[in-house]
Write a protein that holds these residues in place. Structure first.
Motif, PDB file in Angstrom:
ATOM      1  N   UNK A 130       0.823  -1.211   0.000  1.00 55.84           N
ATOM      2  CA  UNK A 130       0.000   0.000   0.000  1.00 55.84           C
ATOM      3  C   UNK A 130       0.854   1.256   0.000  1.00 55.84           C
ATOM      4  N   UNK A 131       2.036   1.173   0.589  1.00 58.77           N
ATOM      5  CA  UNK A 131       2.958   2.309   0.565  1.00 58.77           C
ATOM      6  C   UNK A 131       3.341   2.646  -0.873  1.00 58.77           C
ATOM      7  N   UNK A 132       3.345   1.635  -1.739  1.00 59.61           N
ATOM      8  CA  UNK A 132       3.654   1.874  -3.140  1.00 59.61           C
ATOM      9  C   UNK A 132       2.676   2.823  -3.797  1.00 59.61           C
ATOM     10  N   UNK A 133       1.395   2.749  -3.387  1.00 63.50           N
ATOM     11  CA  UNK A 133       0.406   3.672  -3.941  1.00 63.50           C
ATOM     12  C   UNK A 133       0.695   5.106  -3.514  1.00 63.50           C
ATOM     13  N   UNK A 134       1.135   5.282  -2.269  1.00 63.69           N
ATOM     14  CA  UNK A 134       1.464   6.619  -1.788  1.00 63.69           C
ATOM     15  C   UNK A 134       2.677   7.166  -2.538  1.00 63.69           C
ATOM     16  N   UNK A 135       3.715   6.342  -2.688  1.00 61.59           N
ATOM     17  CA  UNK A 135       4.906   6.768  -3.424  1.00 61.59           C
ATOM     18  C   UNK A 135       4.550   7.092  -4.875  1.00 61.59           C
ATOM     19  N   UNK A 136       3.688   6.256  -5.477  1.00 59.96           N
ATOM     20  CA  UNK A 136       3.277   6.498  -6.858  1.00 59.96           C
ATOM     21  C   UNK A 136       2.474   7.792  -6.970  1.00 59.96           C
ATOM     22  N   UNK A 137       1.622   8.073  -5.976  1.00 60.88           N
ATOM     23  CA  UNK A 137       0.851   9.309  -5.992  1.00 60.88           C
ATOM     24  C   UNK A 137       1.764  10.524  -5.922  1.00 60.88           C
ATOM     25  N   UNK A 138       2.792  10.446  -5.078  1.00 58.78           N
ATOM     26  CA  UNK A 138       3.757  11.544  -4.981  1.00 58.78           C
ATOM     27  C   UNK A 138       4.493  11.716  -6.313  1.00 58.78           C
ATOM     28  N   UNK A 139       4.847  10.597  -6.938  1.00 55.03           N
ATOM     29  CA  UNK A 139       5.528  10.659  -8.238  1.00 55.03           C
ATOM     30  C   UNK A 139       4.636  11.301  -9.292  1.00 55.03           C
ATOM     31  N   UNK A 140       3.364  10.939  -9.299  1.00 52.23           N
ATOM     32  CA  UNK A 140       2.425  11.528 -10.266  1.00 52.23           C
ATOM     33  C   UNK A 140       2.296  13.025 -10.030  1.00 52.23           C
ATOM     34  N   UNK A 141       2.171  13.407  -8.752  1.00 52.97           N
ATOM     35  CA  UNK A 141       2.047  14.834  -8.430  1.00 52.97           C
ATOM     36  C   UNK A 141       3.276  15.611  -8.889  1.00 52.97           C
ATOM     37  N   UNK A 142       4.466  15.047  -8.641  1.00 51.06           N
ATOM     38  CA  UNK A 142       5.699  15.710  -9.059  1.00 51.06           C
ATOM     39  C   UNK A 142       5.796  15.810 -10.573  1.00 51.06           C
ATOM     40  N   UNK A 143       5.260  14.814 -11.287  1.00 51.70           N
ATOM     41  CA  UNK A 143       5.360  14.793 -12.750  1.00 51.70           C
ATOM     42  C   UNK A 143       4.408  15.780 -13.410  1.00 51.70           C
ATOM     43  N   UNK A 144       3.169  15.860 -12.900  1.00 54.38           N
ATOM     44  CA  UNK A 144       2.155  16.683 -13.575  1.00 54.38           C
ATOM     45  C   UNK A 144       2.099  18.112 -13.045  1.00 54.38           C
ATOM     46  N   UNK A 145       2.654  18.351 -11.852  1.00 52.08           N
ATOM     47  CA  UNK A 145       2.524  19.676 -11.243  1.00 52.08           C
ATOM     48  C   UNK A 145       3.105  20.796 -12.107  1.00 52.08           C
ATOM     49  N   UNK A 146       4.338  20.662 -12.655  1.00 49.65           N
ATOM     50  CA  UNK A 146       4.865  21.766 -13.473  1.00 49.65           C
ATOM     51  C   UNK A 146       4.010  22.057 -14.705  1.00 49.65           C
ATOM     52  N   UNK A 147       3.454  21.023 -15.310  1.00 52.63           N
ATOM     53  CA  UNK A 147       2.595  21.234 -16.482  1.00 52.63           C
ATOM     54  C   UNK A 147       1.325  21.977 -16.092  1.00 52.63           C
ATOM     55  N   UNK A 148       0.675  21.531 -15.017  1.00 47.37           N
ATOM     56  CA  UNK A 148      -0.540  22.201 -14.556  1.00 47.37           C
ATOM     57  C   UNK A 148      -0.240  23.643 -14.177  1.00 47.37           C
ATOM     58  N   UNK A 149       0.833  23.833 -13.406  1.00 47.04           N
ATOM     59  CA  UNK A 149       1.188  25.180 -12.988  1.00 47.04           C
ATOM     60  C   UNK A 149       1.527  26.088 -14.157  1.00 47.04           C
ATOM     61  N   UNK A 150       2.214  25.543 -15.158  1.00 50.31           N
ATOM     62  CA  UNK A 150       2.579  26.335 -16.328  1.00 50.31           C
ATOM     63  C   UNK A 150       1.369  26.829 -17.095  1.00 50.31           C
ATOM     64  N   UNK A 151       0.389  25.951 -17.293  1.00 51.80           N
ATOM     65  CA  UNK A 151      -0.809  26.352 -18.031  1.00 51.80           C
ATOM     66  C   UNK A 151      -1.681  27.309 -17.214  1.00 51.80           C
ATOM     67  N   UNK A 152      -1.825  27.052 -15.918  1.00 50.79           N
ATOM     68  CA  UNK A 152      -2.602  27.967 -15.085  1.00 50.79           C
ATOM     69  C   UNK A 152      -1.973  29.362 -15.080  1.00 50.79           C
ATOM     70  N   UNK A 153      -0.653  29.409 -14.988  1.00 48.12           N
ATOM     71  CA  UNK A 153       0.036  30.694 -15.016  1.00 48.12           C
ATOM     72  C   UNK A 153      -0.189  31.413 -16.341  1.00 48.12           C
ATOM     73  N   UNK A 154      -0.140  30.653 -17.444  1.00 49.86           N
ATOM     74  CA  UNK A 154      -0.322  31.236 -18.770  1.00 49.86           C
ATOM     75  C   UNK A 154      -1.739  31.751 -18.963  1.00 49.86           C
ATOM     76  N   UNK A 155      -2.717  30.978 -18.488  1.00 48.34           N
ATOM     77  CA  UNK A 155      -4.114  31.324 -18.733  1.00 48.34           C
ATOM     78  C   UNK A 155      -4.666  32.353 -17.757  1.00 48.34           C
TER      79      UNK A 155
END
Length: 395
Positions: A130-155
């Motif tokens: 189950x810890x793997x799901x938490x680690x994977x969630x953190x990895x997903x957040x780290x991967x998608x956060x710059x993209x989300x932040x970049x578009x929100x900043x632009x828009x």
């Protein structure tokens, strides 16, 4: 009946802080211009977040051991949301930094206690998958956060990034208020500084704990070394730019997600220590390939990122298991053990971030040698922890 909070809720809780940390990064130049601040000053919004996150986990552990997981986590989520709101409404860089510090202080409870709650409920072996799901969630957040932040900043401007964190923090707080039970079975009876230091001393006195923590921290150090150096390698040596770097870096992020997901699938088939060993060996193989290509003067974009993806795939396999093994080494102070582990890893990352430019002055080969040394240290540390565990079990 044993309390059993949904793993999905714990993954959302774990995602809040890394999403907030990384989403603002692409908007920092625009925020600096809007607030009439220089780059060095606006960089404090990142540095202070990371350092506060590290220190906050030291505080979170003892508080959670004394008051319980639920009240400390709810307070942390509330503080994270309040910090996000303060940052969103900032009209000066000082107010923005203060908001980021509050964000990180609250977010530290999310990162530390998500792991601790899983261990409370599922025990050492059950927690690994189950810890793997938490680690994977953190990895997903780290991967998608710059993209989300970049578009929100632009828009809609940089402030909207913090409003996103306000919305997410408030939503998770409401769900946790309704669905998160208290999971701590044994409470600490002291919150005095002497008692806290005593518990930290007891945790650090465990050879098993130190071995597992050093193992997972060493692999994390390889990642910090790569993140700190690879943008310069891509730009200065391989003729790429930030867009090229971002595209290729997805291979590393996806490898981490894949390794973390696979660790959840394999947890029922292999022991914690077998998974840690397998992950560390894969990381060693990837680091050796990276150094070999550098020594042969055959480094390319694929030769840089794909071997590192193998290193991080191994990290995805080993980290959830090493973390659960470390925390479970201290049955009576799991919150303290989890917070201390987070502090050690984040402080290591902050130190390495400052060392990378100096290492690059001596050439990329030295950086790759350090990356190779990391899984070697991890293997030695894990062997020591594994041997001590078997010695204790035999007594």
């Amino acid at each position: 009946m044993k309390p059993n909070p949904p793993v999905a809720l714990l993954t959302l809780i774990a995602m809040a802080s890394p999403l907030a940390l990384n989403a603002f990064v692409p908007a920092m130049p625009d925020a600096a211009a809007a607030l009439d601040a220089d780059i060095a000053t606006i960089q404090l919004t990142f540095t202070c977040y990371l350092l506060t996150l590290a220190i906050g986990q030291l505080i979170t552990g003892p508080l959670a051991d004394y008051f319980g997981r639920r009240p400390v986590l709810l307070a942390g989520l509330g503080l994270h949301t309040l910090g996000s709101l303060l940052a969103a409404s900032a009209d000066g860089v000082e107010m923005l930094i203060a908001g980021r510090v509050l964000q990180a202080l609250g977010g530290s409870t999310c990162m530390a206690l998500a792991r601790t709650i899983i261990l409370d409920v599922h025990g050492r072996e059950g927690a690994a998958g189950r810890m793997g799901y938490v680690v994977m969630a953190i990895a997903i957040a780290q991967a998608i956060a710059p993209t989300i932040g970049g578009f929100l900043n632009l828009w809609t401007g940089w402030n909207s990034i913090f409003y996103m964190s306000v919305f997410m923090g408030a939503l998770v707080w409401l769900v946790a208020l309704r669905m998160l039970p208290e999971t701590s079975r044994a409470r600490s009876d002291s919150l005095h500084l002497g008692g806290i230091l005593k518990r930290y001393g007891e945790v650090l006195g465990s050879g098993q704990y130190l071995g597992y923590v050093l193992s997972t921290t060493a692999i994390a150090a390889a990642f910090y070394l790569f993140v700190g150096s690879s943008p310069y390698i891509v730009t200065d040596q391989l003729g790429g730019n930030s867009a090229v770097f971002g595209s290729w870096f997805l291979t590393v992020s996806l490898a981490f997600m894949a390794g973390s997901f696979l660790s959840t699938r394999l947890a029922k088939l292999f022991s914690v220590d077998q998974m840690v060993l397998c992950g560390n060996l894969l990381s060693l193989l990837g680091a050796a390939l990276l150094l070999g290509l550098s020594l042969l003067n055959a480094l390319s974009l694929a030769g840089l990122f794909l071997p590192m993806a193998l290193v991080i795939f191994g990290r995805g396999l080993s980290q959830p298991n090493a973390q659960s093994a470390a925390i479970s080494s201290s049955d009576s102070s799991a919150g303290t053990a989890s917070g201390l582990m987070g502090f050690i890893q984040l402080l290591t990352g902050a130190v390495i971030a400052q060392l990378v430019p100096m290492l690059l002055d001596y050439g990329t080969t030295l950086v790759f040698c350090c990356i190779l040394a990391a899984p070697v240290v991890a293997l030695l540390a894990h062997y020591n922890a594994w041997r001590r565990r078997h010695d204790n079990a035999a007594q």
